[in-house]
Write an enzyme that holds these catalytic residues in place. Structure first.
Site, mmCIF file in Angstrom:
data_model
loop_
_atom_site.group_PDB
_atom_site.id
_atom_site.type_symbol
_atom_site.label_atom_id
_atom_site.label_comp_id
_atom_site.label_asym_id
_atom_site.label_seq_id
_atom_site.Cartn_x
_atom_site.Cartn_y
_atom_site.Cartn_z
ATOM 1 N N ARG A 80 0.816 -1.219 0.000
ATOM 2 C CA ARG A 80 0.000 0.000 0.000
ATOM 3 C C ARG A 80 0.844 1.261 0.000
ATOM 4 O O ARG A 80 0.479 2.251 -0.636
ATOM 5 C CB ARG A 80 -0.972 -0.022 1.172
ATOM 6 C CG ARG A 80 -2.091 -1.036 0.943
ATOM 7 C CD ARG A 80 -3.044 -1.084 2.089
ATOM 8 N NE ARG A 80 -4.197 -1.917 1.798
ATOM 9 C CZ ARG A 80 -4.775 -2.702 2.693
ATOM 10 N NH1 ARG A 80 -4.325 -2.754 3.941
ATOM 11 N NH2 ARG A 80 -5.819 -3.431 2.351
ATOM 12 N N HIS A 121 -6.812 -5.804 -1.179
ATOM 13 C CA HIS A 121 -7.629 -6.271 -0.056
ATOM 14 C C HIS A 121 -7.075 -7.621 0.348
ATOM 15 O O HIS A 121 -6.648 -8.405 -0.505
ATOM 16 C CB HIS A 121 -9.098 -6.431 -0.483
ATOM 17 C CG HIS A 121 -9.889 -7.281 0.469
ATOM 18 N ND1 HIS A 121 -10.518 -6.756 1.566
ATOM 19 C CD2 HIS A 121 -10.101 -8.629 0.506
ATOM 20 C CE1 HIS A 121 -11.101 -7.750 2.231
ATOM 21 N NE2 HIS A 121 -10.866 -8.887 1.604
#
Length: 141
Positions: free
Chosen positions: A104, A117
């Site tokens: 991320r 996710h």
């Protein structure tokens, strides 16, 4: 340590920016195997069903709209301590708070466009895998 399966989505922002290969390489370098994978365009009904636990929360509509804004890559990852390892590789949910070197931090800038996710528990992993993959499509190698 337990050998286990976990579920991963490479989100529309990372797919659009051609980060699929780099993200998969991170999983594999860490010792996780991709044992099922498919690219698809989520329908609103699929996204709403997948994120049903968040219905009624302030971010739900934005999340569903984002997850249907472009193709995603759904995957089953397999390996030692796969759930915790994948969460460590992903980094904090908010990319601005993710540690340097995490997926991320390296491949996203904002919420909900945070690149990936990953399941947060064995129960979630089983539910999320079953949502997208029939048992016969998950092949341990």
């Amino acid at each position: 340590m337990a050998v286990e399966q976990t579920f991963s989505i490479i989100k529309p922002d990372a797919v659009k920016n051609n980060h699929i290969g780099a993200i998969v390489a991170r999983f594999e370098k860490a010792g996780l195997k991709v044992i099922a994978q498919r690219m698809l365009q989520l329908t609103p009904a699929q996204a709403e069903g997948f994120y049903a636990e968040h219905k009624g929360r302030s971010f739900y509509d934005e999340l569903v709209a984002f997850m249907t804004s472009g193709p995603v890559v759904v995957q089953v990852l397999y390996g030692e301590n796969a759930i915790a390892l994948n969460r460590e590789l992903m980094g904090a949910t908010d990319p601005t708070k993710a540690a340097p070197g995490t997926i991320r931090a390296d491949f996203s800038m904002s919420m909900p466009a945070n690149a990936v996710h990953g399941s947060d528990s064995p129960i979630s992993a089983a539910r999320e895998i079953a949502y997208f993959f029939p048992t016969h499509e998950v092949v341990v190698r």
